[in-house]
Every structure is written in C-alpha cells, then in structure tokens.
Design a protein around this motif. Structure first.
Motif, PDB file in Angstrom:
ATOM      1  N   ASN A 269       5.851  10.513  -4.973  1.00  0.00           N
ATOM      2  CA  ASN A 269       5.105   9.377  -3.745  1.00  0.00           C
ATOM      3  C   ASN A 269       5.193   8.648  -5.105  1.00  0.00           C
ATOM      4  O   ASN A 269       5.201   6.824  -4.104  1.00  0.00           O
ATOM      5  CB  ASN A 269       3.491  10.218  -4.412  1.00  0.00           C
ATOM      6  CG  ASN A 269       3.185  11.650  -3.174  1.00  0.00           C
ATOM      7  OD1 ASN A 269       4.390  11.878  -2.981  1.00  0.00           O
ATOM      8  ND2 ASN A 269       2.675  11.658  -3.349  1.00  0.00           N
ATOM      9  N   ALA A 270       4.807   8.034  -6.658  1.00  0.00           N
ATOM     10  CA  ALA A 270       4.767   6.887  -6.810  1.00  0.00           C
ATOM     11  C   ALA A 270       6.051   6.165  -6.767  1.00  0.00           C
ATOM     12  O   ALA A 270       6.382   4.496  -6.951  1.00  0.00           O
ATOM     13  CB  ALA A 270       4.399   6.691  -8.329  1.00  0.00           C
ATOM     14  N   THR A 271       7.501   6.665  -7.075  1.00  0.00           N
ATOM     15  CA  THR A 271       9.139   6.637  -6.922  1.00  0.00           C
ATOM     16  C   THR A 271       9.493   6.012  -5.039  1.00  0.00           C
ATOM     17  O   THR A 271       9.998   5.066  -5.299  1.00  0.00           O
ATOM     18  CB  THR A 271      10.049   7.612  -7.483  1.00  0.00           C
ATOM     19  OG1 THR A 271       9.419   8.040  -8.987  1.00  0.00           O
ATOM     20  CG2 THR A 271      10.921   6.832  -6.835  1.00  0.00           C
ATOM     21  N   ALA A 272       8.496   6.873  -4.807  1.00  0.00           N
ATOM     22  CA  ALA A 272       8.832   5.766  -2.973  1.00  0.00           C
ATOM     23  C   ALA A 272       7.879   4.488  -2.940  1.00  0.00           C
ATOM     24  O   ALA A 272       8.787   3.365  -2.441  1.00  0.00           O
ATOM     25  CB  ALA A 272       7.950   6.580  -1.712  1.00  0.00           C
ATOM     26  N   VAL A 273       6.521   4.425  -3.298  1.00  0.00           N
ATOM     27  CA  VAL A 273       6.313   3.110  -3.526  1.00  0.00           C
ATOM     28  C   VAL A 273       6.489   1.599  -3.810  1.00  0.00           C
ATOM     29  O   VAL A 273       6.757   0.962  -3.861  1.00  0.00           O
ATOM     30  CB  VAL A 273       4.551   3.606  -4.228  1.00  0.00           C
ATOM     31  CG1 VAL A 273       4.151   2.317  -4.309  1.00  0.00           C
ATOM     32  CG2 VAL A 273       3.811   4.200  -2.830  1.00  0.00           C
ATOM     33  N   ILE A 274       6.998   2.524  -4.962  1.00  0.00           N
ATOM     34  CA  ILE A 274       8.459   1.492  -6.225  1.00  0.00           C
ATOM     35  C   ILE A 274       9.012   0.898  -5.406  1.00  0.00           C
ATOM     36  O   ILE A 274       9.373  -0.033  -5.039  1.00  0.00           O
ATOM     37  CB  ILE A 274       8.726   2.653  -7.501  1.00  0.00           C
ATOM     38  CG1 ILE A 274       7.235   2.656  -8.099  1.00  0.00           C
ATOM     39  CG2 ILE A 274       9.326   1.034  -8.520  1.00  0.00           C
ATOM     40  CD1 ILE A 274       7.521   3.016  -9.616  1.00  0.00           C
TER      41      ILE A 274
END
Length: 443
Positions: A269-274
């Motif tokens: 999820n964090a990688t998608a946001v980044i």
C-alpha cells in the motif's frame, strides 16, 4: 454557497464522511437517519450538523438531496416523497463523480486495502499541501482551498463508474460481493471499465494476474516486489515497530521509507502511494517524512490493551483480508498465541467462500466464531450455518455467543484478533468487560 445539502441516511460511513467534508468546505449541511446510535454520528454531532428523524417535511424546495444507497421508495419516506413530487436527488457516488472534477483527484480502488491505502495517501498529501479527502472508514476532511482530493472508489454495484480521477491506485482484483458480482471475470470487467476513466496515471499491483491484463488510456505503472515492476519495494526489514524498505524506479532508489504498520500488504500500500506521489511530482523526502507518522484508519488493526490483554479490532471480512490481518499480528507479536474471533458477514459470501475462510482462519492458533451477520439485503434460508465453517477449520474452532465469550479466557500469552464487518464489536465489548471485571475481582 447558500444551498443546503440534505443527506438521506447521513449516518452511513460514506455519507457521514461526505457531509463532514462539505461542512468543513463551508457548505450548509444537514441530514436524517434512524434513531439507533452509530459510531459515525459522533463526528457529525461535534461539528454541529443537524441529524433529524426521517420525515417528508425535511424535503423542502431549497435543499439539494443526496440519498444513501440503502434507501429506496419502498423503505424510506423521504425518497418516496422526492420521487412522487419529481424532486431530483443524487446517490453518494453520483454526487461525488461531479464534485471531484474541480480538483486534481486521486482515487484508490481494489478488492482489499482500499481504506488503509486511501488513509495513507490522504495523510501524506494533506501534510504536504492543502487536501480534502474521503475515506471509507467514515472519515472525511474538507479544506476550502484544496487543490487535491483523495477518495476511496468502491466497486460494489459498480459505484465507481461516475468517477474520472486524474490518478488512481488499484490494489488488487479478487472475488467478493457475491450478492452482486457473478464471477471473478465480472469483477475484472468492472475494474477494467473504471481503469479506462483514469486520466493521468494508473498504479496497479504488478503481481496480480488480473491487473496485468487491465487497460487504460492513462499510463499504467506496476508496483510490487518483482523485477518487472515499475516501482519495486526492496531491502525490506519487518520488525515489531513496523516495516522499513526502499523503493526503486527505473534503476534508481527513490528513498528509504518506514511505515509504522504491519504485514506485507502495508508495504505494498505504501509503495503504491509513493509511486503515485512520485509521478504527480511530489518530493520523496517529504513523502518519507509523513509516511512515518501515519496512525492508521478506523477498524484496521486497531489495538487496545486492557489489563495486559491485547485486543485487535479489524474490518477483515474476506479470506484474503483475514490472512493479511493475521500476518500483521504475527509480525508485531511473534511470541504470542494468535487467537482469531471471526464473524462471517452475509450468508451469500459465507456460502461462496466457505473453504477459503477455513484455510485463512487456519493461520491463527485458535479460532472462535460468532453467528453469521446477515445484511439487510438478504434472508437466512438455512443454507449455511457458522457451525459449517467451524467443521472445516483444522485449528481448534468454537462458536461463541455475544452473551458468553468466556471460552476466550482459556489462553495465556495471547493476542485476540476480532474480525468482521457486522456487529463483531459487540462480542469484543463483552470480552473487554469480562477482562476488566476479572482484573477488578482479583485485586
């Protein structure tokens, strides 16, 4: 801004969040609903938003109507009155589709992980620049000067079809909502149609075979753990404090990141946001700084400690989500027994995914099951009972009632994970009272 928005069913989680957001943007807002207390109404009351009982007198010529999806002519006096008098109203998603066009909008869709990812994206972006947002856990925030709008895009009944966001993340495609979708291919076709409406950039999980087949008029960026992804999470270290990782793009490292969250899914999820914020032109050092302070969203791995007993509350109601939640619990509490207390949500989902639920719950050390929570849209025709699920689980599995959760006390050094989308919180409350009373009687 003189018009008043009147929400029919204002206590619904999406509706209350939208009402709060409009109120904070300076619009006049009121709404109606049933008397029963819902956790969403506290925020509305604190904001001074009027909540009226359902009554056709609430429908006046000067209000703009937004109606909750559950309310129809045959079950709501206000919707019936509007229809009989030729008064226009919009459903939540129809209103939102028009409203978001005045911003650079960032949507988050997917079978699982939508709410957590929307929450993370909104948290980071609002700390960098003026941003309004709507999250599916019933939180919304409006800012009169916002250029950016972050929102959760729900696939149920294809509700996301009025949306044409600038950017969107799609976390995964999985079979759920069997009361509406006929098959995984039906689910895929809905996401594929939505993907074509994204305008500037689409960010999809690269290890999802369905998302690899999706097409869009916008550039598609794959994120994940593999070398053939465009944004790759690597050098991952999972600890009891959260997850540390780097993200690579086109052969270069964009930065080192930390999320105070647990489980593999939260790294994704964090990688998608980044990835989304990188493509949208934001500074990666600022993104890294604000990822660190994300406190999570409601009912997603929410923890309480009562007299040294650790209780986790989570909205997980699909096998994929149960596996992710139990994975997160193991990361944070590697030396504790993981006790799952699960309430199946809807008879249709329980029938469709019975074997998958059993496999997912085997990831716990012990399992307790609550009675199936039927939705308003269906009837219990006796086709499935919670005992049927208990029989398929290999780990010790017992059925408990909300009146008697005392079997849960048969564990030492345990973490209790309550999961479900129905009224599982009533079982959790019973258990919390039991633990609190035991402590006071032994003092």
């Amino acid at each position: 801004m003189s018009k008043t928005y009147h929400f029919i069913g204002i206590k619904g989680s999406g509706m209350s969040a939208l009402a709060l957001m409009l109120h904070q943007m300076g619009y006049k807002v009121q709404g109606s609903d049933v008397e029963k207390y819902y956790f969403t109404q506290r925020g509305l009351e604190q904001a001074g938003i009027k909540i009226l009982p359902f009554d056709e007198k609430n429908i006046t010529a000067d209000v703009e109507l937004i109606a909750g999806n559950a309310f129809r002519e045959d079950n709501n006096v206000e919707v019936a009155y509007a229809l009989h008098h030729g008064l226009a109203f919009k459903r939540y998603h129809e209103f939102l589709g028009d409203f978001m066009n005045q911003f650079t909008s960032l949507g988050v869709a997917g079978a699982h992980g939508k709410t957590s990812t929307t929450g993370l994206l909104a948290h980071v972006l609002r700390n960098i620049t003026d941003t309004s947002f709507l999250i599916g856990d019933g939180t919304g925030r409006g800012s009169e000067n916002s250029q950016y709008f972050v929102f959760e895009a729900d696939e149920y009944e294809r509700h996301f079809m009025p949306y044409h966001p600038a950017y969107s993340i799609i976390t995964n495609v999985d079979f759920d909502h069997p009361d509406y979708f006929t098959s995984i291919n039906d689910v895929f076709s809905a996401f594929d149609d939505y993907a074509k409406q994204v305008q500037k950039g689409l960010f999809v999980y690269g290890e999802d075979p369905y998302l690899r087949k999706i097409t869009s008029n916008a550039p598609i960026y794959y994120y994940g753990f593999e070398d053939n992804d465009d944004f790759i999470a690597c050098d991952i270290v999972r600890t009891t404090h959260g997850s540390d990782f780097k993200v690579q793009h086109e052969g270069q490292v964009l930065g080192s990141f930390h999320v105070p969250a647990f489980g593999r899914h939260n790294i994704l999820n964090a990688t998608a946001v980044i990835a989304n914020l990188y493509v949208a032109g934001f500074n990666m050092e600022l993104v890294a700084e604000h990822l660190k302070t994300f406190a999570g969203v409601k009912r997603r791995f929410t923890e309480k400690i009562i007299n040294d007993t650790i209780i986790i509350d989570d909205f997980a109601h699909h096998p994929t989500e149960i596996i992710a939640t139990l994975d997160a619990a193991r990361q944070k509490y590697p030396s504790k027994e993981i006790v799952a207390i699960f309430q199946p949500h809807t008879f249709t989902r329980t029938i469709a995914l019975l074997d998958e639920f059993a496999v997912a719950l085997n990831e716990a050390d012990s399992v307790y099951l609550a009675k199936i929570y039927g939705s308003a849209r269906e009837h219990d025709n006796g086709q499935v009972k919670v005992e049927d699920l208990a029989a398929k689980i290999k780990k010790p599995a017992k059925v408990v009632t909300v009146e008697n959760v005392s079997p849960l006390l048969d564990h030492d050094n345990a973490v209790y994970v309550f999961m479900g989308a129905g009224d599982i919180q009533l079982y959790e409350r019973s258990f919390e009272e039991l633990v609190a009373n035991l402590a006071s009687s032994t003092q």
